[in-house]
Design an enzyme around this catalytic site. Structure first.
Site, PDB file in Angstrom:
ATOM      1  N   GLU A  40       0.861  -1.191   0.000  1.00  0.00           N
ATOM      2  CA  GLU A  40       0.000   0.000   0.000  1.00  0.00           C
ATOM      3  C   GLU A  40       0.902   1.248   0.000  1.00  0.00           C
ATOM      4  O   GLU A  40       1.930   1.273   0.692  1.00  0.00           O
ATOM      5  CB  GLU A  40      -0.832  -0.059   1.293  1.00  0.00           C
ATOM      6  CG  GLU A  40      -1.771   1.089   1.554  1.00  0.00           C
ATOM      7  CD  GLU A  40      -2.467   0.919   2.927  1.00  0.00           C
ATOM      8  OE1 GLU A  40      -2.026   0.070   3.749  1.00  0.00           O
ATOM      9  OE2 GLU A  40      -3.459   1.637   3.158  1.00  0.00           O
ATOM     10  N   LYS A 115      -9.657   1.971  -1.578  1.00  0.00           N
ATOM     11  CA  LYS A 115      -9.793   1.306  -0.259  1.00  0.00           C
ATOM     12  C   LYS A 115     -11.131   1.631   0.399  1.00  0.00           C
ATOM     13  O   LYS A 115     -11.467   2.806   0.614  1.00  0.00           O
ATOM     14  CB  LYS A 115      -8.633   1.740   0.636  1.00  0.00           C
ATOM     15  CG  LYS A 115      -8.532   0.986   1.957  1.00  0.00           C
ATOM     16  CD  LYS A 115      -7.265   1.403   2.711  1.00  0.00           C
ATOM     17  CE  LYS A 115      -7.036   0.615   3.976  1.00  0.00           C
ATOM     18  NZ  LYS A 115      -5.787   1.022   4.659  1.00  0.00           N
ATOM     19  N   CYS A 148      -4.992  -3.659   2.673  1.00  0.00           N
ATOM     20  CA  CYS A 148      -4.657  -3.648   4.091  1.00  0.00           C
ATOM     21  C   CYS A 148      -5.857  -3.898   5.004  1.00  0.00           C
ATOM     22  O   CYS A 148      -6.378  -4.999   5.038  1.00  0.00           O
ATOM     23  CB  CYS A 148      -3.915  -2.357   4.438  1.00  0.00           C
ATOM     24  SG  CYS A 148      -2.858  -2.561   5.900  1.00  0.00           S
TER      25      CYS A 148
HETATM   26  C1  ACM Z   1      -3.781  -0.110   7.255  1.00  0.00           C
HETATM   27  O1  ACM Z   1      -4.878  -0.329   6.769  1.00  0.00           O
HETATM   28  N1  ACM Z   1      -2.842   0.515   6.580  1.00  0.00           N
HETATM   29  C2  ACM Z   1      -3.471  -0.559   8.610  1.00  0.00           C
END
Ligand code: ACM
Length: 267
Positions: A40, A115, A148
């Site tokens: 990420e 995300k 993530c």
């Molecule tokens: C995250 O989602 N970077 C912990």
């Protein structure tokens, strides 16, 4: 049986050093692999001070838009090597800013995921994703994207599996200790492979120090870890997989997707 080689690339970016971070990450992509997943926000670093700082690194990922430096470097590497790349980067769409991931094919085409489940201060810095969990045809299989903290929500991986993903590409900047274990269950309950690429190192650009936990890994549909890196150090966790095997049939009478009972589930 048709096998591919996948890699979870573990990097140690320095905040704001985009060119050096790009060079480090692309140099760690193993030669000859079919799919490589990078962390990420791998080119920028993670701990932005405010939205203005996020905006200063953002790229327009719309099809047909001029490529920014990160997407351009990924596309160039994919074209030169034949490796499909998945990586996290900052996306701008008008006034909105997303913590996004792209899947970039060797032919130059790309797909985007924004995300959905923002972690901690990301809620102050980014807009929450507004696109369904995507599944892309790539490198001879079907690749689903999540980022993530999406791991905390089982619906993320389940949505990708129901969408036909055989491999989940999972760019991360993990700071909590549970994801690498949880992904074993995500793979088992959805009969998918997962390539989780995490970073190492730490950042303290705001009040709190964040330590990133490494442990990048490739997990198979029955929960076996096919490759795994330590909590520190850079490298690539590499595995040869048959994306369609062993499939969703867990026993002679149990199929992890076909036997679901959505009429009994809440939410
Ligand atoms: C995250 O989602 N970077 C912990």
């Amino acid at each position: 049986m048709s096998t591919i080689t996948v890699a979870a690339v573990q990097t140690s970016p320095v905040f704001g050093h985009v060119e050096a971070n790009l060079a480090q990450a692309l140099a760690l992509v193993p030669a000859g692999c079919d799919l490589a997943v990078l962390p990420e926000l791998f080119a920028t670093g993670y701990q932005f001070r405010d939205r203005d700082e996020v905006a200063s690194f953002a790229e327009d990922l719309a099809p047909g838009a001029a490529r920014g430096p990160v997407l351009g470097a990924l596309a160039g590497h994919a074209a030169r090597t034949g490796t499909t790349l998945v990586a996290g980067l900052v996306e701008r769409d008008g006034a909105r800013l997303f913590n996004s991931a792209v899947l970039v094919r060797p032919d130059g085409s790309h797909g985007t995921y924004r995300k959905a489940h923002l972690f901690l201060d990301e809620k102050l810095l980014f807009d929450a994703g507004d696109l369904p969990f995507p599944v892309f045809a790539a490198c001879g299989t079907t690749v689903g994207l999540m980022i993530c903290f999406d791991w905390v929500f089982p619906e993320s991986a389940r949505s990708l599996a129901l969408g036909g993903a055989k491999v989940i590409a999972h760019p991360c900047n993990l700071v909590l200790p549970w994801c690498q274990e949880a992904m074993v269950t995500r793979c088992l309950e959805n009969a998918v492979h997962a390539v989780t690429a995490n970073r190492v190192g730490s950042e303290r650009r705001t009040g709190s120090k964040l330590v990133f936990s490494g442990g990048s890994q490739v997990v198979a549909p029955r929960g076996e870890r096919l490759a795994r890196l330590p909590a520190t150090g850079t490298g690539a966790a590499v595995a040869r997989i048959d994306p369609g095997a062993p499939g969703t049939q867990l026993t002679a009478r149990n199929d992890v997707l076909a036997d679901r009972r959505p009429e009994l589930y809440r939410g």
